[in-house]
Motif scaffolding. Sequence first.
Motif, PDB file in Angstrom:
ATOM      1  N   SER A   1       0.867  -1.179   0.000  1.00 29.89           N
ATOM      2  CA  SER A   1       0.000   0.000   0.000  1.00 29.89           C
ATOM      3  C   SER A   1       0.899   1.221   0.000  1.00 29.89           C
TER       4      SER A   1
ATOM      5  N   THR B   1      -3.324   3.866  -2.466  1.00 31.55           N
ATOM      6  CA  THR B   1      -3.520   2.629  -3.220  1.00 31.55           C
ATOM      7  C   THR B   1      -3.124   1.437  -2.365  1.00 31.55           C
TER       8      THR B   1
ATOM      9  N   THR C   1      -7.845   2.057  -5.198  1.00 33.46           N
ATOM     10  CA  THR C   1      -7.271   3.396  -5.096  1.00 33.46           C
ATOM     11  C   THR C   1      -8.346   4.379  -4.684  1.00 33.46           C
TER      12      THR C   1
ATOM     13  N   ARG D   1       0.774   5.812  -0.223  1.00 36.58           N
ATOM     14  CA  ARG D   1      -0.055   6.998  -0.112  1.00 36.58           C
ATOM     15  C   ARG D   1       0.780   8.223  -0.482  1.00 36.58           C
TER      16      ARG D   1
ATOM     17  N   SER E   1      -6.437   5.159 -13.141  1.00 40.40           N
ATOM     18  CA  SER E   1      -5.821   4.472 -12.016  1.00 40.40           C
ATOM     19  C   SER E   1      -4.767   5.381 -11.400  1.00 40.40           C
ATOM     20  N   ALA E   2      -4.087   4.864 -10.378  1.00 40.63           N
ATOM     21  CA  ALA E   2      -3.025   5.640  -9.736  1.00 40.63           C
ATOM     22  C   ALA E   2      -1.896   5.973 -10.699  1.00 40.63           C
TER      23      ALA E   2
ATOM     24  N   GLU F   1      -6.684  -4.489  -6.620  1.00 43.35           N
ATOM     25  CA  GLU F   1      -6.157  -3.153  -6.343  1.00 43.35           C
ATOM     26  C   GLU F   1      -7.293  -2.196  -6.018  1.00 43.35           C
TER      27      GLU F   1
ATOM     28  N   ILE G   1      -3.538  10.447  -2.768  1.00 38.46           N
ATOM     29  CA  ILE G   1      -3.849   9.227  -3.509  1.00 38.46           C
ATOM     30  C   ILE G   1      -3.377   8.048  -2.680  1.00 38.46           C
TER      31      ILE G   1
END
Length: 391
Positions: free
Chosen positions: A29, A357, A366, A31, A324-325, A364, A355
């Motif tokens: 994970s 994830t 996000t 951030r 997506s991220a 996944e 963000i």
Amino acid sequence: MADDNGYRVILSEFKGGALLAELPVSGLSYRSILNAPGAASFTVPLAAEPLAGLDWSLVSPWRIIAHVQRGSRVLWGGPLLTWSVDLSAEEMTLDCVGLWEYHRRNMINLGYSTGTVPREQTTIARELIQQFADNPSPVAPGRPGYWGSNGPGALTFGPDLDTMKRERTYDWFAWKSVGEAVEQLGAVIKGFDFRIDHDWDLDARVIRNHFRFLYPAGGQDTGIVLEHGTNCTVTSVTSDGDKMCTETGVNGAGEGWSQLKSWWYNGQLETEEGRRIPRLAAVETNNSVVRVETLTAQAERMTAVGAFPIVVPEVTLHPGGEYSAAELRVGHKLRVRARTARWPGVDAEYVVQEIATKVTSSGEETTLALVPVSIFERVDDWVKGELGVAA
């Protein structure tokens, strides 16, 4: 995981930049936060021998830096802060903090001053970082001990921007944090946002970390539209009045009666029919500021931001969907639309502040933390004299 989801976690030596290993993680994970460090966590099965052939002493806090890559893009980077081993599960967890935390941990220990000639705010920020954080000795560029852009802990910069000229003095005995100084420098009227981006330097076989000034604050246009039920899920919408205020004060350099101060009052918010609220005060201190004009800019910004509650949606991107991220960065501007049959909902522009994830064997997820663009518009209106009354 790298094969299933396109993710890689790459370890490098923090100071020297040497590539050490690619971790076969079973879960991760990460951030990213605008103007802040962020964090990441990785789960490594010990049976996979992630560091086979390497000395385990390398896996030590602040000794290594981890980067998260998806496809060809490097999305996150930061040093190891803690590790722990679960003996029953035979797993190691690596908890990392975003690279900006390192710059918060370095002090302006030789002092810095623009003197009486104002300088570009981005130039001041860059020089503080290069003199006191990229360079832990500190010594002058080109002298022994200077990192420049040689290690993952160092930053590269684009050209300084033509923004606002400011005066700043940081006395050595105040031991001001470089990170705090840069964050406060940007958090004023006509200030700036920033983030750290990462990408491969294939010739040098290292990952470079680039400091990006985002000016003016208020987001970079992307044209992206996130619509509930189409390419995202809006799990909730919240109206938050925690930052609301009708009067603001900022303290600057000095002590007691000699301390510089600025106080602003938004009488309209207390008296306007239909939305008047009680008097709410907010006070901040920035001891490095030596000009009342700068304190006033900070107080004005607080007053403008506090003129309305903040209405924000919590957004989760659809896995495998349109965005997506990998496509989004903190500081991006996008539009969010969500409504129900019995509620008018939201249809507004937001700036991506965070963000987050999480990747596991099951997929996944996000999520985005957003700030309304209207906040920045109110700040601009205040500067133009369209809001509030100064006192």
